[in-house]
Motif scaffolding. Structure first.
Motif, short mmCIF file in Angstrom:
data_model
loop_
_atom_site.label_atom_id
_atom_site.label_comp_id
_atom_site.label_asym_id
_atom_site.label_seq_id
_atom_site.Cartn_x
_atom_site.Cartn_y
_atom_site.Cartn_z
N ARG A 136 50.35 31.54 34.51
CA ARG A 136 50.08 31.30 33.05
C ARG A 136 48.97 30.23 32.78
NH1 ARG A 136 55.51 30.68 34.25
NH2 ARG A 136 55.32 28.37 34.09
N PRO A 137 48.36 30.14 31.50
CA PRO A 137 47.53 29.21 31.27
C PRO A 137 48.04 27.85 31.63
CG PRO A 137 47.75 30.57 29.44
CD PRO A 137 48.84 31.08 30.51
N GLY A 138 47.03 26.93 32.29
CA GLY A 138 47.34 25.54 32.67
C GLY A 138 47.77 25.59 34.11
N GLN A 139 48.28 26.70 34.72
CA GLN A 139 48.48 26.78 36.16
C GLN A 139 47.16 27.13 37.05
OE1 GLN A 139 51.69 29.75 36.20
NE2 GLN A 139 53.25 27.98 36.20
N THR A 140 47.60 26.99 38.43
CA THR A 140 46.58 27.03 39.23
C THR A 140 46.69 28.49 40.18
OG1 THR A 140 45.77 24.98 39.51
CG2 THR A 140 45.19 26.31 41.19
N LEU A 141 45.57 29.34 40.35
CA LEU A 141 46.10 30.42 41.24
C LEU A 141 44.96 30.29 42.11
CD1 LEU A 141 46.89 33.51 41.10
CD2 LEU A 141 44.74 34.10 39.88
N LEU A 142 45.46 30.62 43.68
CA LEU A 142 44.52 30.85 44.76
C LEU A 142 44.31 32.30 45.00
CD1 LEU A 142 43.53 29.79 47.23
CD2 LEU A 142 46.02 29.94 48.30
N VAL A 143 43.24 32.52 44.89
CA VAL A 143 42.60 33.68 45.47
C VAL A 143 41.95 33.89 46.93
CG1 VAL A 143 41.19 35.71 44.52
CG2 VAL A 143 42.14 34.08 42.82
N SER A 144 42.63 34.52 47.70
CA SER A 144 41.95 34.66 48.86
C SER A 144 41.20 36.01 48.77
CB SER A 144 43.20 34.71 49.93
OG SER A 144 42.63 35.13 51.53
N GLY A 145 39.89 35.73 49.39
CA GLY A 145 38.91 36.79 49.38
C GLY A 145 38.36 37.01 48.01
N ALA A 146 38.00 35.86 47.42
CA ALA A 146 37.50 35.90 45.97
C ALA A 146 36.11 36.68 45.81
CB ALA A 146 37.86 34.21 45.55
N ALA A 147 35.30 36.71 46.42
CA ALA A 147 33.78 37.01 46.19
C ALA A 147 33.59 38.48 45.98
CB ALA A 147 32.66 36.37 47.34
N GLY A 148 34.63 39.31 46.18
CA GLY A 148 34.32 40.59 46.15
C GLY A 148 34.41 41.20 44.95
N GLY A 149 34.45 42.44 44.46
CA GLY A 149 34.63 42.99 43.00
C GLY A 149 35.82 42.55 42.42
N VAL A 150 37.06 42.67 42.97
CA VAL A 150 38.57 42.35 42.38
C VAL A 150 38.36 40.84 42.18
CG1 VAL A 150 40.82 42.41 42.22
CG2 VAL A 150 39.58 44.50 43.05
N GLY A 151 37.98 40.15 43.19
CA GLY A 151 37.95 38.89 43.04
C GLY A 151 36.99 38.06 41.83
N SER A 152 35.90 38.68 41.72
CA SER A 152 34.89 38.46 40.71
C SER A 152 35.44 38.53 39.34
CB SER A 152 33.75 39.24 40.81
OG SER A 152 33.07 38.89 42.11
N ALA A 153 36.14 39.60 39.10
CA ALA A 153 36.98 39.99 37.92
C ALA A 153 38.06 39.01 37.55
CB ALA A 153 37.52 41.36 37.94
N VAL A 154 38.83 38.81 38.62
CA VAL A 154 39.98 37.91 38.73
C VAL A 154 39.61 36.47 38.32
CG1 VAL A 154 41.60 36.80 39.84
CG2 VAL A 154 41.73 39.02 40.04
N LEU A 155 38.54 36.00 38.78
CA LEU A 155 38.01 34.76 38.44
C LEU A 155 37.72 34.52 37.16
CD1 LEU A 155 38.30 34.20 41.63
CD2 LEU A 155 36.09 33.14 41.31
N GLN A 156 36.91 35.49 36.44
CA GLN A 156 36.29 35.47 35.17
C GLN A 156 37.37 35.60 34.12
OE1 GLN A 156 32.00 37.35 34.83
NE2 GLN A 156 32.94 38.03 36.87
N ILE A 157 38.20 36.63 34.30
CA ILE A 157 39.54 36.98 33.46
C ILE A 157 40.43 35.71 33.26
CG2 ILE A 157 41.55 38.25 33.12
CD1 ILE A 157 39.81 40.75 34.37
N ALA A 158 40.55 34.86 34.53
CA ALA A 158 41.42 33.65 34.51
C ALA A 158 40.75 32.66 33.83
CB ALA A 158 41.55 33.44 36.15
N ARG A 159 39.52 32.43 33.95
CA ARG A 159 38.57 31.52 33.22
C ARG A 159 39.02 31.51 31.68
NH1 ARG A 159 32.62 31.32 34.26
NH2 ARG A 159 32.67 33.35 33.25
N VAL A 160 38.74 32.89 31.28
CA VAL A 160 38.93 33.10 29.76
C VAL A 160 40.44 32.88 29.42
CG1 VAL A 160 39.01 34.94 28.14
CG2 VAL A 160 37.31 34.93 29.79
N ARG A 161 41.40 33.04 30.36
CA ARG A 161 42.74 32.68 29.89
C ARG A 161 43.25 31.30 30.28
NH1 ARG A 161 45.98 38.41 31.88
NH2 ARG A 161 44.63 39.57 30.49
N GLY A 162 42.22 30.57 30.75
CA GLY A 162 42.90 29.16 30.98
C GLY A 162 43.52 28.75 32.17
#
Length: 297
Positions: A136-162
């Motif tokens: 949820r917004p305000g929480q911290t998500l750990l992403v293992s293997g974050a530089a690939g395609g899905v990771g790139s999308a997860v990082l940006q979507i998470a940023r938009v969602r706080g």
């Protein structure tokens, strides 16, 4: 037309370039002249016969789920799209000069075919696993293997969602992760302690399948707060393996919205001609990708 297929399960060398009849757009489908096809890890898992349960395969078979191109045939019952429209979406056997799509959206202005082909499955997967892991917004998500395609999308979507993100990747990709708004650290020996020093982890995603499920459970304290898209053994440790797509049309609409707003950009790491699909698979399996790999007919 030219297309890539395989007649036996195995390594990249089983892929071959053949001549085939053009597919036809049935009811509710469109056919496109493919300008670029996305390369996804599921493609080589299908080629190896790893995911027959989720992706039944009758040999010989084609490959490819994602593509971008120009509509050249519209099936019965399809509205809102016409021959000549530029679209990106999901279908089957997209490593080819022509392919039928089952879900599509108009390409956002300014997006190249190569870029567009890299979004469909990646964004659907990113949206799905963020939802499934319950962060949820305000929480911290750990992403293992974050530089690939899905990771790139997860990082940006998470940023938009706080949602704050800690991402692990190779030393060469640390600045890339930081540029996407994540707190970055390297994997390898001592990575768990490096993550601990960065703060509390509320949920975690395994995107690389590098044997880190136990550590992710340890860091979150709850296997129910971990989701993997890459480790088929995750359920043995109580962790959800997410391999079934949700609503692709909704994901494509969300991708188009985020791209248009400037909130999502996934770079193309490398493009390959159809004749080099085997090299694209070998490179994808080797990992360390920054962004996406695509095949150009």
């Amino acid at each position: 037309m030219k297309m890539v297929n395989f007649a036996e399960f195995g390594g990249p060398d089983v892929l071959r370039l053949i001549d085939a009849e053009k597919p036809h757009a049935g009811p509710g489908r469109v056919r496109i002249a493919v300008r670029a096809a996305g390369v996804n890890p599921v493609d080589w898992r299908i080629r190896e016969g790893q995911v027959i349960g989720a992706h039944p395969t009758t040999l010989p078979a084609g490959l490819g789920l994602d593509a971008a191109g120009v509509v050249d045939q519209v099936g019965e019952g399809v509205t809102g799209i016409a021959v000549g429209d530029r679209v990106f979406g999901e279908g089957g056997n997209t490593y080819a000069e022509f392919a039928v799509l089952t879900a599509w959206a108009r390409m956002p202005e300014g997006l190249s075919f190569e870029e567009a082909a890299g979004y469909p499955s990646v964004v659907e997967t990113a949206l799905r696993v963020i939802r499934q892991v319950g962060v949820r917004p305000g929480q911290t998500l750990l992403v293992s293997g974050a530089a690939g395609g899905v990771g790139s999308a997860v990082l940006q979507i998470a940023r938009v969602r706080g949602i704050a993100v800690i991402g692990t990747a190779s030393a060469a990709n640390q600045d890339y992760l930081r540029g996407l708004g994540a707190t970055a650290t390297t994997y390898g020996e001592g990575w768990v302690e490096r993550v601990r020093r960065l703060g509390r982890v509320d949920a975690a995603l395994d995107l690389a399948g590098s044997g880190v499920i136990r550590e992710l459970v340890e860091l979150t304290g709850d296997p129910g707060r971990v989701v993997s898209i890459a480790d088929l053994g995750a359920p043995e440790l109580g962790v959800r393996f997410s391999g079934t797509a949700g609503s692709v049309p909704q994901a494509l609409a969300e991708a188009a919205r985020l791209i248009t707003r400037g909130d999502l950009h996934i770079p193309v790491a490398k493009s390959y001609p159809l004749s080099e699909a085997a090299a694209a698979h070998a490179d994808s399996q080797a990992g360390h990708t920054r962004g996406r790999r695509v095949i150009i007919p």
